[in-house]
Motif scaffolding. Structure first.
Motif, PDB file in Angstrom:
ATOM      1  N   THR A 104      35.403  22.126   5.118  1.00 37.74           N
ATOM      2  CA  THR A 104      36.395  21.046   5.052  1.00 37.74           C
ATOM      3  C   THR A 104      36.928  20.806   3.653  1.00 37.74           C
ATOM      4  N   GLU A 105      36.059  20.896   2.649  1.00 39.10           N
ATOM      5  CA  GLU A 105      36.427  20.496   1.293  1.00 39.10           C
ATOM      6  C   GLU A 105      36.745  21.650   0.349  1.00 39.10           C
ATOM      7  N   ASP A 106      36.122  22.828   0.571  1.00 41.13           N
ATOM      8  CA  ASP A 106      36.250  23.877  -0.461  1.00 41.13           C
ATOM      9  C   ASP A 106      35.775  25.211   0.090  1.00 41.13           C
ATOM     10  N   ILE A 107      36.611  25.847   0.901  1.00 40.19           N
ATOM     11  CA  ILE A 107      36.178  27.050   1.609  1.00 40.19           C
ATOM     12  C   ILE A 107      35.881  28.211   0.659  1.00 40.19           C
ATOM     13  N   ARG A 108      36.468  28.222  -0.524  1.00 45.58           N
ATOM     14  CA  ARG A 108      36.193  29.300  -1.489  1.00 45.58           C
ATOM     15  C   ARG A 108      35.167  28.870  -2.540  1.00 45.58           C
ATOM     16  N   PHE A 109      34.318  27.914  -2.182  1.00 42.42           N
ATOM     17  CA  PHE A 109      33.349  27.364  -3.123  1.00 42.42           C
ATOM     18  C   PHE A 109      32.482  28.433  -3.785  1.00 42.42           C
ATOM     19  N   TYR A 110      32.024  29.402  -3.008  1.00 36.82           N
ATOM     20  CA  TYR A 110      31.135  30.434  -3.552  1.00 36.82           C
ATOM     21  C   TYR A 110      31.891  31.532  -4.302  1.00 36.82           C
ATOM     22  N   GLU A 111      33.211  31.479  -4.289  1.00 33.46           N
ATOM     23  CA  GLU A 111      34.010  32.526  -4.922  1.00 33.46           C
ATOM     24  C   GLU A 111      34.603  32.100  -6.264  1.00 33.46           C
ATOM     25  N   HIS A 112      34.894  30.824  -6.442  1.00 30.54           N
ATOM     26  CA  HIS A 112      35.541  30.385  -7.683  1.00 30.54           C
ATOM     27  C   HIS A 112      34.508  29.921  -8.710  1.00 30.54           C
ATOM     28  N   SER A 113      34.989  29.621  -9.906  1.00 29.90           N
ATOM     29  CA  SER A 113      34.115  29.173 -11.002  1.00 29.90           C
ATOM     30  C   SER A 113      34.459  27.757 -11.441  1.00 29.90           C
ATOM     31  N   ILE A 115      37.453  26.080 -10.602  1.00 28.64           N
ATOM     32  CA  ILE A 115      38.860  25.860 -10.272  1.00 28.64           C
ATOM     33  C   ILE A 115      39.281  26.933  -9.267  1.00 28.64           C
ATOM     34  N   ASP A 116      40.025  26.513  -8.255  1.00 24.90           N
ATOM     35  CA  ASP A 116      40.487  27.440  -7.221  1.00 24.90           C
ATOM     36  C   ASP A 116      41.988  27.678  -7.394  1.00 24.90           C
ATOM     37  N   PRO A 117      42.380  28.773  -8.077  1.00 23.67           N
ATOM     38  CA  PRO A 117      43.807  29.033  -8.309  1.00 23.67           C
ATOM     39  C   PRO A 117      44.610  29.140  -7.019  1.00 23.67           C
ATOM     40  N   ALA A 118      43.994  29.702  -5.971  1.00 27.11           N
ATOM     41  CA  ALA A 118      44.713  29.854  -4.707  1.00 27.11           C
ATOM     42  C   ALA A 118      45.069  28.496  -4.114  1.00 27.11           C
ATOM     43  N   ALA A 119      44.143  27.536  -4.219  1.00 24.51           N
ATOM     44  CA  ALA A 119      44.417  26.195  -3.688  1.00 24.51           C
ATOM     45  C   ALA A 119      45.516  25.512  -4.495  1.00 24.51           C
ATOM     46  N   ILE A 120      45.479  25.676  -5.816  1.00 26.44           N
ATOM     47  CA  ILE A 120      46.504  25.070  -6.669  1.00 26.44           C
ATOM     48  C   ILE A 120      47.878  25.656  -6.354  1.00 26.44           C
ATOM     49  N   ALA A 121      47.932  26.985  -6.207  1.00 28.77           N
ATOM     50  CA  ALA A 121      49.199  27.644  -5.881  1.00 28.77           C
ATOM     51  C   ALA A 121      49.727  27.180  -4.529  1.00 28.77           C
ATOM     52  N   SER A 122      48.810  26.999  -3.568  1.00 27.71           N
ATOM     53  CA  SER A 122      49.209  26.548  -2.240  1.00 27.71           C
ATOM     54  C   SER A 122      49.785  25.134  -2.288  1.00 27.71           C
ATOM     55  N   ILE A 123      49.182  24.276  -3.109  1.00 26.94           N
ATOM     56  CA  ILE A 123      49.672  22.901  -3.244  1.00 26.94           C
ATOM     57  C   ILE A 123      51.058  22.884  -3.884  1.00 26.94           C
ATOM     58  N   GLY A 130      58.488  20.685   0.185  1.00 28.53           N
ATOM     59  CA  GLY A 130      58.611  19.350   0.764  1.00 28.53           C
ATOM     60  C   GLY A 130      57.607  19.068   1.844  1.00 28.53           C
ATOM     61  N   GLY A 131      56.491  19.811   1.832  1.00 24.85           N
ATOM     62  CA  GLY A 131      55.472  19.625   2.857  1.00 24.85           C
ATOM     63  C   GLY A 131      54.588  18.433   2.561  1.00 24.85           C
ATOM     64  N   GLU A 132      53.592  18.246   3.423  1.00 20.06           N
ATOM     65  CA  GLU A 132      52.664  17.120   3.279  1.00 20.06           C
ATOM     66  C   GLU A 132      51.794  17.316   2.052  1.00 20.06           C
ATOM     67  N   SER A 133      51.647  16.247   1.278  1.00 14.91           N
ATOM     68  CA  SER A 133      50.803  16.304   0.084  1.00 14.91           C
ATOM     69  C   SER A 133      49.339  16.395   0.486  1.00 14.91           C
ATOM     70  N   ARG A 134      48.574  17.269  -0.166  1.00 17.67           N
ATOM     71  CA  ARG A 134      47.158  17.395   0.150  1.00 17.67           C
ATOM     72  C   ARG A 134      46.385  17.737  -1.105  1.00 17.67           C
ATOM     73  N   GLY A 135      45.101  17.440  -1.060  1.00 16.49           N
ATOM     74  CA  GLY A 135      44.267  17.646  -2.231  1.00 16.49           C
ATOM     75  C   GLY A 135      43.877  19.095  -2.400  1.00 16.49           C
ATOM     76  N   GLY A 136      43.603  19.484  -3.646  1.00 18.71           N
ATOM     77  CA  GLY A 136      43.169  20.843  -3.916  1.00 18.71           C
ATOM     78  C   GLY A 136      41.966  20.895  -4.832  1.00 18.71           C
ATOM     79  N   SER A 137      41.300  19.743  -4.998  1.00 17.07           N
ATOM     80  CA  SER A 137      40.145  19.704  -5.885  1.00 17.07           C
ATOM     81  C   SER A 137      38.966  20.437  -5.260  1.00 17.07           C
TER      82      SER A 137
END
Length: 283
Positions: A104-113, A115-123, A130-137
């Motif tokens: 739910t919170e961080d599917i790439r938890f075991y892969e990143h160090s 910061i998740d660049p993929a999540a930031i890029a997706s946001i 103009g999509g729905e705002s969502r968290g990427g922390s």
């Protein structure tokens, strides 16, 4: 004729060289600017950016814990606390809870160090579309925010009170601190610290107290539907509280179960089965 053609080409080459040179200068100035900004935030240069966690705080994290009073035969008879919290280790947490949290919170938890660049890029992409705002922390960033109070007045500094700048500065501190946490602790230790510090609402801080408050059980005995409820609380402890908003809690629980099925932590049939349980009133 050849001389005239060469004269025409020469200005074009000059313009081309000028453009390339300008692009490289902008690039290096940008890199230098970002590096200087990160250095300034981390070291609170000119007292503009507020305090950041010290090395001692990173290596010896502290959180408020309840003082517990027991009888001579080991029965708990009272607590004294500012935040009702009792820590547990990673081994004292049910694996299904960890799976629900990561799904739910961080599917790439075991892969990143941290910061998740993929999540930031997706946001960024979603925002531009103009999509729905969502968290990427990441979980590590959320731990940094919870453990070191990166968004309090003490940590803001002079520039942190400017609208817009405060979010950028806080996020930057959380990124830097998350990376440092990843360097100093194992993934399991980070998960345990996160679960021990997070607020589940109803005066329940940390997974041990939350498990007892909402389901009268311990973190290592949580069932999948119970784990999904508790992870669902992390988004908004009051809005998704099974005590105050049971219908919202049920919907959020089923969203967490769907995420677990999406990332193969359980089958869709299992998720549907667990989602069919009616929420029981908290004990």
């Amino acid at each position: 004729m050849l001389q005239e053609q060469e004269k025409v080409k020469e200005p074009k080459r000059s313009i081309y060289r000028f453009v390339i040179s300008f692009i490289w200068k902008v690039f290096f100035l940008g890199v230098a600017g970002v590096a200087f900004y990160l250095f300034s935030v981390e070291n609170n240069l000119f007292y503009l950016f507020g305090s950041s966690p010290s090395l001692d705080k990173l290596e010896n994290p502290r959180s408020d814990q309840a003082s517990e009073l027991y009888t001579s035969d080991g029965q708990l008879i009272g607590k004294y606390f500012r935040e009702n919290r009792s820590p547990v280790t990673y081994d004292q947490v049910s694996p299904v809870l960890v799976k629900a949290l990561i799904a739910t919170e961080d599917i790439r938890f075991y892969e990143h160090s941290g910061i998740d660049p993929a999540a930031i890029a997706s946001i960024l992409y979603g925002t531009l579309q103009g999509g729905e705002s969502r968290g990427g922390s990441t979980i590590s960033q959320q731990l940094a925010k919870n453990l070191y109070k990166t968004r309090t007045d003490d940590s803001k500094g002079a520039l942190g009170h400017i609208p817009g700048a405060n979010i950028l500065i806080s996020k930057t501190k959380e990124w830097i601190t998350a990376i440092k946490l990843e360097q100093r602790y194992t993934k399991e230790e980070i998960l345990a610290m996160y679960l021990n510090t997070v607020d589940f609402g109803s005066n329940s801080f940390g997974i041990k107290v939350a498990s007892k408050t909402f389901f009268n059980t311990s973190p290592d005995s949580l069932k999948p539907e119970q784990a999904a409820v508790l992870v669902g609380l992390l988004k908004a402890p009051t809005s998704y509280s099974p005590r105050f908003n049971p219908e919202n809690s049920r919907r959020r629980r089923n969203t967490v179960l769907a995420q677990m099925a999406k990332y193969n932590f359980m089958s869709k049939a299992e998720a549907d089965s667990e989602g069919a349980y009616q929420l029981q009133p908290p004990v």
